[in-house]
Structure formats: structure tokens, C-alpha cells
Write an enzyme that holds these catalytic residues in place. Structure first.
Site, PDB file in Angstrom:
ATOM      1  N   LYS A  98      -3.409   0.995  -0.679  1.00  0.00           N
ATOM      2  CA  LYS A  98      -2.202   0.334  -0.551  1.00  0.00           C
ATOM      3  C   LYS A  98      -1.207   0.339  -1.773  1.00  0.00           C
ATOM      4  O   LYS A  98      -1.665   0.074  -2.958  1.00  0.00           O
ATOM      5  CB  LYS A  98      -2.606  -1.333  -0.145  1.00  0.00           C
ATOM      6  CG  LYS A  98      -3.209  -1.385   1.037  1.00  0.00           C
ATOM      7  CD  LYS A  98      -2.244  -1.020   2.304  1.00  0.00           C
ATOM      8  CE  LYS A  98      -3.067  -1.404   3.701  1.00  0.00           C
ATOM      9  NZ  LYS A  98      -2.133  -0.863   4.827  1.00  0.00           N
TER      10      LYS A  98
ATOM     11  N   LYS B  73      -3.092   4.426  16.331  1.00  0.00           N
ATOM     12  CA  LYS B  73      -3.808   2.790  17.031  1.00  0.00           C
ATOM     13  C   LYS B  73      -3.432   2.801  18.226  1.00  0.00           C
ATOM     14  O   LYS B  73      -2.529   2.344  18.526  1.00  0.00           O
ATOM     15  CB  LYS B  73      -3.150   1.900  15.658  1.00  0.00           C
ATOM     16  CG  LYS B  73      -3.043   2.261  14.306  1.00  0.00           C
ATOM     17  CD  LYS B  73      -2.729   1.002  13.550  1.00  0.00           C
ATOM     18  CE  LYS B  73      -2.980   1.365  11.989  1.00  0.00           C
ATOM     19  NZ  LYS B  73      -2.362   0.332  11.346  1.00  0.00           N
TER      20      LYS B  73
HETATM   21  O1  OSB Z   1      -1.030  -0.459   7.612  1.00  0.00           O
HETATM   22  O2  OSB Z   1      -2.621   0.783   8.344  1.00  0.00           O
HETATM   23  C1  OSB Z   1      -2.181  -0.345   7.970  1.00  0.00           C
HETATM   24  C2  OSB Z   1      -4.562  -3.308   8.545  1.00  0.00           C
HETATM   25  C3  OSB Z   1      -3.669  -4.109   9.090  1.00  0.00           C
HETATM   26  C4  OSB Z   1      -2.595  -3.936   9.661  1.00  0.00           C
HETATM   27  C5  OSB Z   1      -1.951  -2.514   8.981  1.00  0.00           C
HETATM   28  C6  OSB Z   1      -2.749  -1.826   8.429  1.00  0.00           C
HETATM   29  C7  OSB Z   1      -4.023  -2.166   8.002  1.00  0.00           C
HETATM   30  C8  OSB Z   1      -4.921  -1.349   7.079  1.00  0.00           C
HETATM   31  C9  OSB Z   1      -6.335  -1.579   7.137  1.00  0.00           C
HETATM   32  O3  OSB Z   1      -4.434  -0.576   6.455  1.00  0.00           O
HETATM   33  C10 OSB Z   1      -6.911  -0.556   7.802  1.00  0.00           C
HETATM   34  C11 OSB Z   1      -8.278  -1.028   8.445  1.00  0.00           C
HETATM   35  O4  OSB Z   1      -8.481  -1.817   9.283  1.00  0.00           O
HETATM   36  O5  OSB Z   1      -9.511  -0.465   8.024  1.00  0.00           O
HETATM   37 MG    MG Z   2      -0.699   1.755   7.490  1.00  0.00          MG
END
Ligand code: OSB
Ligand code: MG
Length: 371
Positions: free
Chosen positions: A163, A262
Site C-alpha cells: 500500500k 472483485k
Molecule cells: O484496495 O485492494 C484494495 C482490502 C479492502 C478493500 C480494498 C482493498 C483491500 C486490499 C486487501 O488491498 C486485499 C486482501 O484482502 O487481501
Molecule cells: Mg486496491
């Protein structure tokens, strides 16, 4: 398919460690577990993946529960479902609320697969028996990111998602690259930049990132197309793609080279598969993203990621990445960097009833009239 009952359970579970993004820190995850039961007593499971607050999408657990209870389940009561595709088509009369729709829709897919004694992967046309597993590093300092990477490397993960945001990017990635010059890493910015940050974003080309996920705002389709012309790192869109039409617009405009699919974000498996098929046709690579999900959603993601177009390791990590104890049995596990795609009926995982019970906060039962 005759639906006899639907059960909704709002569950809540603490994360093993805080999940930091520039949009906020998640320490506790709520979710809605959906059980659709047919007239033979067979259960299909889905998961509503909205968060407690609207930081990632506009839905929340409360709005999802409302839309499921007061809008979508009444629709299901009115019209029989013969194929799982019928659910998504039925829900098209309702705008947006994709996570609420997906929770129910995915439960119907699981039920359909179980009624036909086929794995969900087989029903969807999956071609992969195992899925390469990636993991997300969402720490608030370089040292804890390095510690997490070391641990996940030992566990076998194949791809690392870091991130980033404008106050934690160049020096941060440089710090990681100093220790791991060859590691397959990508960055997820969760919309934290604007085109005014063009120079910062160009500079990230130095790190040989697999891709940069969602650098700009969720409605910046045109800006992403301008940005992609200026940087070498492939752009992957996440928040921007909530439908098939979004995917088509982004691809036609050249706003991305990769799409993170997703199912929860796009309204379910039907729409996810449409996006997958379109991208496959257009030679756009896709991967399966995660949203800090419980086991049921994880199991659906595994089935989806077994489709041929999912060529890049996604966010499919083991249950123990986030949870002390998951609500499925067995838990999702990663071995040598891979997750096995179950070949047993439906999602191929059972319910850990004890864990589900102890994490349930709200329970709702909807009985269908048997005509
Ligand atoms: O931006 O991909 C994202 C988790 C919650 C909401 C958005 C995101 C994420 C993650 C985690 O990056 C990914 C995971 O659950 O392994
Ligand atoms: Mg993302």
C-alpha cells in the site's frame, strides 16, 4: 431451483493486526453471511463484503442489510430462479448496491453447483487446479513492512502488494527494494494521487513494479488514460471498475493494462465473469482482488480465479493472513505459494458453525412461501 429460506447473519471479527491504508485503518471486520436454502434443505453460501463505513465503496454493512432484506429478497420471492444467471439479471432493476447483490447472487451460485454435484469452479468453466497466491502488506512503517514481507516469503507467497500514498511512496519502495531487489512487488495507491502528482508517479518507474493499482480517483477514467501514456508501470484499476461497462470504457480509453476483478465490487459472479471474458478477448490481464474477506468469499474467489484469464497472482491469501480462526472448514491454506481449487460440490468448504455462531451479532430469517 425452489428457495425455501434465506438466512442473513451479520458477523464481526477482529483482524490479527491493523490494516493500514491512507483511507483509514481497519482493525475489526464486519460482514454479512448469506445462506440460501432450497426446498430439499441444501444450503448455498455467499458473503456481503461491504465495510462498516463507506471508505472503499459507498455501501456499508447497514445499507447492504437493508437492501438485501427490504429490496432484493422480496424480488427473489416474486420470481423463480432457474439458473444462477437469473439472479444477476433479476437484480438489474435495482441500481448499484453491488455488494448487497453479490452476497445473495454468490450464495445462489454455490447452491446451484451443490444441487448439480459439481464444484463451483467446474460450473464456471475453471481450468486451473491451483491458484498462485499473493498477499497484501498494509503496514504503517518501513520496518514493519519488511518484517511482514519476510514472514510472508517464508509462508511461500508469490506476489507482494504494498500500500502506498504520496507521503509513503518513493523512499518506502526504495527501502523495500534495497532488501528485495528482485521480489515480485506491486503498489496499491487506493486513489491517493491526482494528475498534479505526475512527477511522483513517473518516479515510481524506477522500482520495476508489476503494476500500480488505482493511483487516481475512482471516477478518473480519462485521467488514468492520460497517466498511462506518461508512465511505464502498467496501471491496474480496482475502485474504478464496478461494472462490465466500466471495464469496457477503461480498456477502450487505454486507462489501464490490467484489471483487478472483485466479484463483490461488481455485483457478483455473473458480472465478474462477463468482465473476465471481455478482458480475455482483448488480451487484458486480470487478477482476483480481495477485501479482507472471510472464508466464504475467499472460497468464491478461488473458484473465480480458476478461470483461464486470471493469469496474475491475486490477493488470494490464506485464512490465517487476517483471522485467528475463520468461519470455514478447512480454512484456506497456502502451500508452496499455491491454493488448491476444491473439486467437491459448490465452493468446496464447510462451515465452522461454532466460529460462525460466536461471531454472529445479528440474525435474520426470511421464509419463502412454498407454492
Ligand atoms: O484496495 O485492494 C484494495 C482490502 C479492502 C478493500 C480494498 C482493498 C483491500 C486490499 C486487501 O488491498 C486485499 C486482501 O484482502 O487481501
Ligand atoms: Mg486496491
Amino acid at each position: 431451483m425452489r428457495i425455501a429460506q434465506i438466512k442473513l447473519k451479520v458477523i464481526s471479527m477482529p483482524l490479527k493486526s491493523p490494516f493500514h491504508t491512507h483511507l483509514g485503518t481497519v482493525t475489526e471486520r464486519e460482514g454479512i453471511i448469506v445462506e440460501v436454502i432450497d426446498s430439499n434443505g441444501i444450503s448455498g453460501y455467499g458473503e456481503g463484503v461491504a465495510f462498516s463505513t463507506p471508505w472503499y465503496t459507498e455501501e456499508t454493512v447497514k445499507t447492504s442489510l437493508h437492501i438485501m432484506s427490504d429490496v432484493l429478497i422480496p424480488l427473489l420471492k416474486k420470481k423463480p430462479i432457474n439458473q444462477p444467471e437469473d439472479t444477476a439479471i433479476l437484480f438489474q432493476s435495482i441500481r448499484r448496491n453491488h455488494m448487497a447483490k453479490a452476497g445473495l447472487e454468490m450464495a445462489v451460485w454455490d447452491l446451484y453447483a451443490k444441487r448439480n454435484s459439481k464444484s463451483l469452479s467446474a460450473v464456471l468453466g475453471g481450468t486451473r487446479g491451483e491458484i498462485a497466491s499473493g498477499v497484501v502488506v498494509a503496514a504503517d512503517s518501513l520496518i514493519s513492512s519488511l518484517n511482514q514481507i519476510e514472514k510472508y516469503l517464508e509462508e511461500g507467497y508469490r506476489r507482494f502488494k504494498i500500500k502506498i500514498n504520496p507521503s509513503q511512496d518513493y523512499a518506502f519502495l526504495e527501502g523495500i527494494r534495497r532488501y528485495y531487489p528482485e521480489l515480485p512487488i506491486m503498489a496499491d495507491a487506493n486513489s491517493s494521487y491526482t494528475l498534479r502528482d505526475l512527477d511522483r508517479l513517473k518516479a515510481l518507474d524506477d522500482f520495476n513494479l508489476l503494476m500500480i493499482e488505482q493511483p487516481l480517483a475512482c471516477d478518473d477514467i480519462i485521467e488514468h488514460s492520460l497517466l498511462q501514456k506518461e508512465i511505464n508501470t502498467p496501471i491496474c484499476l480496482d475502485e474504478s471498475i464496478v461494472s462490465f461497462e466500466d471495464a469496457r470504457n477503461a480498456i477502450e480509453l487505454g486507462s489501464c493494462k490490467i484489471i483487478n476483478i472483485k466479484a463483490g465490487r461488481v455485483g457478483g459472479i455473473y458480472e465478474a465473469k462477463r468482465i473476465h471474458d471481455y478482458c480475455h478477448d482483448k488480451d487484458i490481464e486480470v487478477w482476483c482482488g480481495g477485501m479482507i474477506e472471510f472464508g466464504i468469499s475467499r472460497a468464491h474467489n478461488i473458484a473465480l480465479a480458476s478461470l483461464p484469464g486470471f493469469t496474475i497472482p491475486g490477493d488470494i491469501s490464506a485464512s490465517n493472513r487476517f483471522w485467528e480462526e475463520d468461519i470455514i472448514t478447512p480454512e484456506v491454506s497456502v502451500e508452496n505459494g499455491f491454493v488448491t481449487v476444491p473439486d467437491t460440490p459448490g465452493i468446496g468448504f464447510g462451515i465452522n458453525e461454532k466460529r460462525l455462531h460466536e461471531t454472529t451479532m445479528i440474525e435474520k430469517l426470511f421464509k419463502f412461501e412454498n407454492k
